[in-house]
Design a protein around this motif. Structure first.
Motif, short mmCIF file in Angstrom:
data_model
loop_
_atom_site.label_atom_id
_atom_site.label_comp_id
_atom_site.label_asym_id
_atom_site.label_seq_id
_atom_site.Cartn_x
_atom_site.Cartn_y
_atom_site.Cartn_z
N VAL A 11 0.81 -1.21 0.00
CA VAL A 11 0.00 0.00 0.00
C VAL A 11 0.86 1.28 0.00
CG1 VAL A 11 -0.19 0.19 2.50
CG2 VAL A 11 -2.07 0.94 1.08
N HIS A 12 2.15 1.14 0.18
CA HIS A 12 3.00 2.31 0.38
C HIS A 12 3.07 3.30 -0.79
CE1 HIS A 12 4.28 1.22 4.38
NE2 HIS A 12 4.29 -0.03 3.96
N PRO A 13 3.08 2.87 -2.06
CA PRO A 13 3.06 3.89 -3.12
C PRO A 13 1.79 4.75 -3.09
CG PRO A 13 3.73 1.77 -4.02
CD PRO A 13 3.27 1.53 -2.60
N HIS A 14 0.65 4.11 -2.81
CA HIS A 14 -0.60 4.87 -2.71
C HIS A 14 -0.56 5.80 -1.50
CE1 HIS A 14 -2.28 2.33 -5.79
NE2 HIS A 14 -2.11 1.24 -5.07
N ARG A 19 -0.22 11.11 1.03
CA ARG A 19 0.46 11.95 2.01
C ARG A 19 1.10 13.17 1.36
NH1 ARG A 19 -0.58 9.91 6.47
NH2 ARG A 19 -0.48 7.69 6.97
N SER A 20 1.58 13.01 0.14
CA SER A 20 2.14 14.15 -0.59
C SER A 20 1.07 15.21 -0.85
CB SER A 20 2.75 13.66 -1.90
OG SER A 20 3.13 14.73 -2.70
N ARG A 22 -1.71 15.48 0.81
CA ARG A 22 -2.17 15.99 2.10
C ARG A 22 -1.21 17.07 2.60
NH1 ARG A 22 -2.48 13.55 8.05
NH2 ARG A 22 -4.13 14.92 8.81
N ALA A 23 0.09 16.89 2.36
CA ALA A 23 1.07 17.90 2.75
C ALA A 23 0.79 19.23 2.04
CB ALA A 23 2.48 17.42 2.45
N GLU A 24 0.39 19.16 0.76
CA GLU A 24 0.05 20.38 0.03
C GLU A 24 -1.15 21.07 0.65
OE1 GLU A 24 -0.38 19.73 -4.18
OE2 GLU A 24 1.45 18.52 -4.24
N LEU A 25 -2.17 20.30 1.02
CA LEU A 25 -3.36 20.90 1.65
C LEU A 25 -3.03 21.53 3.00
CD1 LEU A 25 -6.41 18.51 1.13
CD2 LEU A 25 -6.19 20.88 0.43
N LEU A 26 -2.25 20.82 3.81
CA LEU A 26 -1.89 21.34 5.13
C LEU A 26 -1.02 22.59 5.01
CD1 LEU A 26 -1.22 17.97 6.98
CD2 LEU A 26 -3.21 19.46 7.22
N ALA A 27 -0.11 22.59 4.03
CA ALA A 27 0.72 23.78 3.80
C ALA A 27 -0.15 24.96 3.35
CB ALA A 27 1.79 23.48 2.76
N SER A 28 -1.17 24.66 2.55
CA SER A 28 -2.09 25.71 2.12
C SER A 28 -2.86 26.27 3.31
CB SER A 28 -3.06 25.15 1.08
OG SER A 28 -4.00 26.11 0.69
N THR A 107 3.62 17.98 10.54
CA THR A 107 4.77 17.23 11.04
C THR A 107 4.47 15.74 11.09
OG1 THR A 107 5.48 19.14 12.33
CG2 THR A 107 6.38 16.99 12.97
N GLN A 108 3.31 15.37 11.60
CA GLN A 108 2.92 13.96 11.67
C GLN A 108 2.85 13.36 10.27
OE1 GLN A 108 -0.93 13.26 13.41
NE2 GLN A 108 -0.84 11.06 13.07
N ASN A 109 2.27 14.09 9.33
CA ASN A 109 2.17 13.63 7.94
C ASN A 109 3.56 13.42 7.34
OD1 ASN A 109 0.33 13.14 5.58
ND2 ASN A 109 1.58 14.78 4.73
N ALA A 110 4.48 14.34 7.62
CA ALA A 110 5.85 14.22 7.09
C ALA A 110 6.55 12.99 7.66
CB ALA A 110 6.64 15.48 7.42
N ILE A 111 6.35 12.70 8.93
CA ILE A 111 6.95 11.52 9.56
C ILE A 111 6.38 10.25 8.94
CG2 ILE A 111 7.06 10.21 11.72
CD1 ILE A 111 7.22 12.98 13.15
N GLU A 112 5.09 10.21 8.73
CA GLU A 112 4.46 9.04 8.12
C GLU A 112 4.87 8.86 6.67
OE1 GLU A 112 0.43 10.00 9.07
OE2 GLU A 112 0.56 9.10 11.06
N TYR A 113 5.06 9.96 5.95
CA TYR A 113 5.56 9.89 4.58
C TYR A 113 6.97 9.31 4.58
CZ TYR A 113 6.99 11.29 -0.11
OH TYR A 113 7.43 11.29 -1.40
N GLN A 114 7.80 9.79 5.51
CA GLN A 114 9.18 9.30 5.61
C GLN A 114 9.22 7.82 5.94
OE1 GLN A 114 11.83 11.22 4.80
NE2 GLN A 114 13.07 9.39 4.96
N ALA A 115 8.30 7.36 6.79
CA ALA A 115 8.24 5.93 7.14
C ALA A 115 7.92 5.09 5.90
CB ALA A 115 7.21 5.70 8.23
#
Length: 136
Positions: A11-14, A19-20, A22-28, A107-115
């Motif tokens: 499931v990781h590519p999806h 998450r990518s 979602r990062a855009e939305l959170l940054a917005s 921050t949580q989203n970035a950590i999960e993306y990194q995982a």
């Protein structure tokens, strides 16, 4: 025997794609923290991941010219994007962004993306080792 990348990566590519985005939305949301009338948005990760796994992704997709080619898509369904219920009372300008919440979620989203990225890297190294018959 053919290698199934869908099975190898799971499931990781999806998850990384969602998450990518979602990062855009959170940054917005963070960027619009002082914009009057702006409503904080987020992606319902569970429903977006479920849609991605069942192949209900929308957006740009590549045309497959052969049945054995991999399918690809660049966007998740926009039905996963929702307005966030505010935790604080309206300050009078109609903005529903709580900057502390947004920073924590980012921050949580970035950590999960990194995982997920670390998992994918280890899987790729394992496949490379298996295909090459040598250490990475």
């Amino acid at each position: 025997m053919a290698i199934s990348f869908d099975k190898a990566f799971g499931v990781h590519p999806h998850a990384m794609l969602i998450r990518s985005q979602r990062a855009e939305l959170l940054a917005s949301n963070i960027a619009n923290a002082d914009t009057p009338g702006y409503k904080a948005k987020d992606i319902d990760f569970a429903s977006a991941l479920k849609a991605a796994k069942t192949g209900q992704m929308h957006g740009n997709s590549m045309v497959r010219t052969h049945p054995e080619h991999l399918s690809a898509s660049t966007n998740i369904s926009t039905n996963g994007t929702k307005f966030r219920v505010p935790n604080q009372p309206d300050t009078g300008d109609g903005n529903s962004v709580d900057i502390q919440v947004e920073r924590n979620l980012y921050t949580q989203n970035a950590i999960e993306y990194q995982a997920s990225l670390s998992f994918m890297t280890s899987k790729i190294m394992g496949l490379k080792k298996a295909l090459g018959g040598q250490g990475a």
